[in-house]
Scaffold this active site. Sequence first.
Site, PDB file in Angstrom:
ATOM      1  N   GLN A  86       3.288 -39.606 -44.567  1.00  0.00           N
ATOM      2  CA  GLN A  86       2.081 -38.792 -44.775  1.00  0.00           C
ATOM      3  C   GLN A  86       2.374 -37.323 -44.484  1.00  0.00           C
ATOM      4  OE1 GLN A  86      -1.524 -40.202 -42.857  1.00  0.00           O
ATOM      5  NE2 GLN A  86      -0.658 -42.253 -42.708  1.00  0.00           N
TER       6      GLN A  86
ATOM      7  N   GLU B 241      53.945 -30.483 -50.566  1.00  0.00           N
ATOM      8  CA  GLU B 241      52.779 -30.546 -49.690  1.00  0.00           C
ATOM      9  C   GLU B 241      53.181 -30.907 -48.249  1.00  0.00           C
ATOM     10  OE1 GLU B 241      49.820 -32.930 -51.555  1.00  0.00           O
ATOM     11  OE2 GLU B 241      48.305 -32.501 -50.023  1.00  0.00           O
TER      12      GLU B 241
ATOM     13  N   HIS C 129      42.872 -39.723 -61.904  1.00  0.00           N
ATOM     14  CA  HIS C 129      41.955 -40.583 -61.146  1.00  0.00           C
ATOM     15  C   HIS C 129      41.175 -41.483 -62.105  1.00  0.00           C
ATOM     16  CE1 HIS C 129      42.307 -38.726 -57.141  1.00  0.00           C
ATOM     17  NE2 HIS C 129      42.553 -37.619 -57.817  1.00  0.00           N
TER      18      HIS C 129
ATOM     19  N   GLU D 272      39.477 -43.974 -61.520  1.00  0.00           N
ATOM     20  CA  GLU D 272      38.210 -44.428 -60.922  1.00  0.00           C
ATOM     21  C   GLU D 272      37.034 -43.560 -61.351  1.00  0.00           C
ATOM     22  OE1 GLU D 272      40.732 -43.091 -59.267  1.00  0.00           O
ATOM     23  OE2 GLU D 272      40.079 -41.702 -57.705  1.00  0.00           O
TER      24      GLU D 272
ATOM     25  N   CYS E 207      46.765 -40.903 -57.847  1.00  0.00           N
ATOM     26  CA  CYS E 207      47.052 -39.508 -57.541  1.00  0.00           C
ATOM     27  C   CYS E 207      48.090 -39.373 -56.417  1.00  0.00           C
ATOM     28  CB  CYS E 207      45.765 -38.754 -57.239  1.00  0.00           C
ATOM     29  SG  CYS E 207      45.925 -37.011 -57.637  1.00  0.00           S
TER      30      CYS E 207
ATOM     31  N   LYS F 155       3.162 -42.722 -40.967  1.00  0.00           N
ATOM     32  CA  LYS F 155       2.837 -41.335 -40.597  1.00  0.00           C
ATOM     33  C   LYS F 155       3.907 -40.308 -41.008  1.00  0.00           C
ATOM     34  CE  LYS F 155      -0.575 -40.496 -38.935  1.00  0.00           C
ATOM     35  NZ  LYS F 155      -1.070 -40.528 -37.571  1.00  0.00           N
TER      36      LYS F 155
HETATM   37  N1  GLN Z   1      47.610 -33.926 -52.640  1.00  0.00           N
HETATM   38  C1  GLN Z   1      48.075 -34.235 -53.938  1.00  0.00           C
HETATM   39  C2  GLN Z   1      48.046 -33.031 -54.857  1.00  0.00           C
HETATM   40  O1  GLN Z   1      47.397 -32.073 -54.578  1.00  0.00           O
HETATM   41  C3  GLN Z   1      47.273 -35.370 -54.534  1.00  0.00           C
HETATM   42  C4  GLN Z   1      45.851 -35.023 -54.767  1.00  0.00           C
HETATM   43  C5  GLN Z   1      44.968 -36.226 -54.889  1.00  0.00           C
HETATM   44  O2  GLN Z   1      45.353 -37.329 -54.518  1.00  0.00           O
HETATM   45  N2  GLN Z   1      43.769 -36.038 -55.376  1.00  0.00           N
HETATM   46  O3  GLN Z   1      48.668 -33.015 -55.887  1.00  0.00           O
END
Ligand code: GLN
Length: 553
Positions: free
Chosen positions: A196, A416, A523, A525, A392, A193
């Site tokens: 539908q 950071e 990255h 990945e 990263c 349902k």
């Molecule tokens: N925080 C870190 C930077 O801005 C790494 C960023 C991340 O791992 N994508 O450079």
Amino acid sequence: MAKKGHKYIFVIGGVMSGVGKGVTTASIGKVLQANGYKVNLVKVDPYLNVDAGTMNPIEHGEAFVLRSGLETDQDMGNYERFLGRDLPEENYVTSGMVYRDVIERERNLGYDGKCVEAIPHIRDEIINRFEKAAAINGSQISVIEVGGTVGDFQNAMFIEASRVMKAKYPEDVLYIMVTYLPVPPKIGEMKTKPTQNAIRQLNSYGVQPDFIIGRSEEVLDSRRKDKIAQQCNIKPNHVISAPDIESIYDVPLNFERDNLSGLILEQLHLRKKHKKVAMTLWEDFVKKVHNPKKEINIAIVGKYFSSGDFVLSDVYISVIEAIKFSSFSLGAKPKLTWISSQDFESGKLPLSTLKKYDGVIVPGGFGTTGIDGIIRAIQYARENKIPYLGLCYGMQLAVIEYARNVVGIKDATTREMDPDAENLVIDIMEDQKKKLEERNYGGTMRLGVYPAEITKGTLAHKAYGEDMVEERHRHRYEVNPQYIERLEEKGMVFSGTSPDGTLMEIAELPAKVHPFFVATQFHPELQAKPLTPHPLFTAFAKSAIKRSMHSSK
Ligand code: GLN
């Protein structure tokens, strides 16, 4: 208006979200591609964010960065992985982009003083974008996934745009609705349902689906198929069962068992072409997914892993898939354990738990939470010779760890964490400073593909087998050039750098001091694909397999 001859398939969700519309779209793309067609996959996100970059990953999952640097929805990652190729940024559309462009045009008198309205101006801008995406890479078929569920206010304009395209070119536009069929435990029977009702709701937009893909825990039997077909004017063989399965990579193969590509091509008046080759490679890959000969235990150390009682692995979906592709290609199955670095800080977990793992990954991240725990985990992996892959933030923190504990710069850190610190081993690039001061965060990162020169004789060079590579980035901070000499003197090797030598792209330790310690500013990945695993992940997995075979670890 719609380019004549190009075929558009709209994938629209019914009943509820989160049932795998992205994987379904990617799989439809895959089976059509396997028929010899050049397929374009497009994702529509109906939210007002212009891109996915500023969104909280806990809410939204991973931000997948395209080659161009556009930050997009994680579905784009699935699209690239299933198709086995990179997609241009035209293939990602948000309401934010559409409205921004229309409003900017209006401000520039681009509408000749007309009243600018959702219909036709927003709708036509959407159609424009679909056509632009279709034209850009010579594709023959576009599969366009409309985010959200039918009935949402915010995706209605996209469905309306598709309706106009269908009205104009009825032969070239086809609709697939992905719905969910619940089996309520107390009732013990699959209910049609909600499906539908979802179809009727789509009908109220003037759109009739040609195919229904029914997601469920179980297989749709012929009774349910007939019922949906009869109640909603759909051919019974156009109701496709998509039950839960172990691996998402099985989905295209399952679709083919129901001859989905054949039925779609027939409906679009396209010929079925040579299918075999493309699918054979995919089948080989899926066989490896299901028949691993060994297992490797990988710890992923970071934050963002849980929200309430749930592990938010969606945030790292590309990392998970990348390690799977490489492991499967070597006949191994990775068993991933998510370790929250705060547990090392609070003492809930001793660092020595890491000893039982065959490899440690520290993925990307932002902010200050859990950082000390991560640094301690990296130190442990380095000192105990556990294969380490840093991605990263995982590279930046590896450099900080080395600076503190090997070079002896005790207060080494990143801007950071502490902008006023004396030894900012990781610091901001000059040209980004101003943007940050103005709180202009969107688009302030180094994003997208950049080249890196790989030093001969290093682990990275051995893995890549190339002198120059291109990798995708998403970060604000870099290794501070002032500290490079001291880090190198004490044994850290920067095996990948920007071609001008100013930016450090890969840090590693020599094979004679550590079996595998490699960390990348980019990255990797994001470029790993099922049929072409990423060389650095493969090198890491190899080293993890080696460790797994030494019982003395
Ligand atoms: N925080 C870190 C930077 O801005 C790494 C960023 C991340 O791992 N994508 O450079």
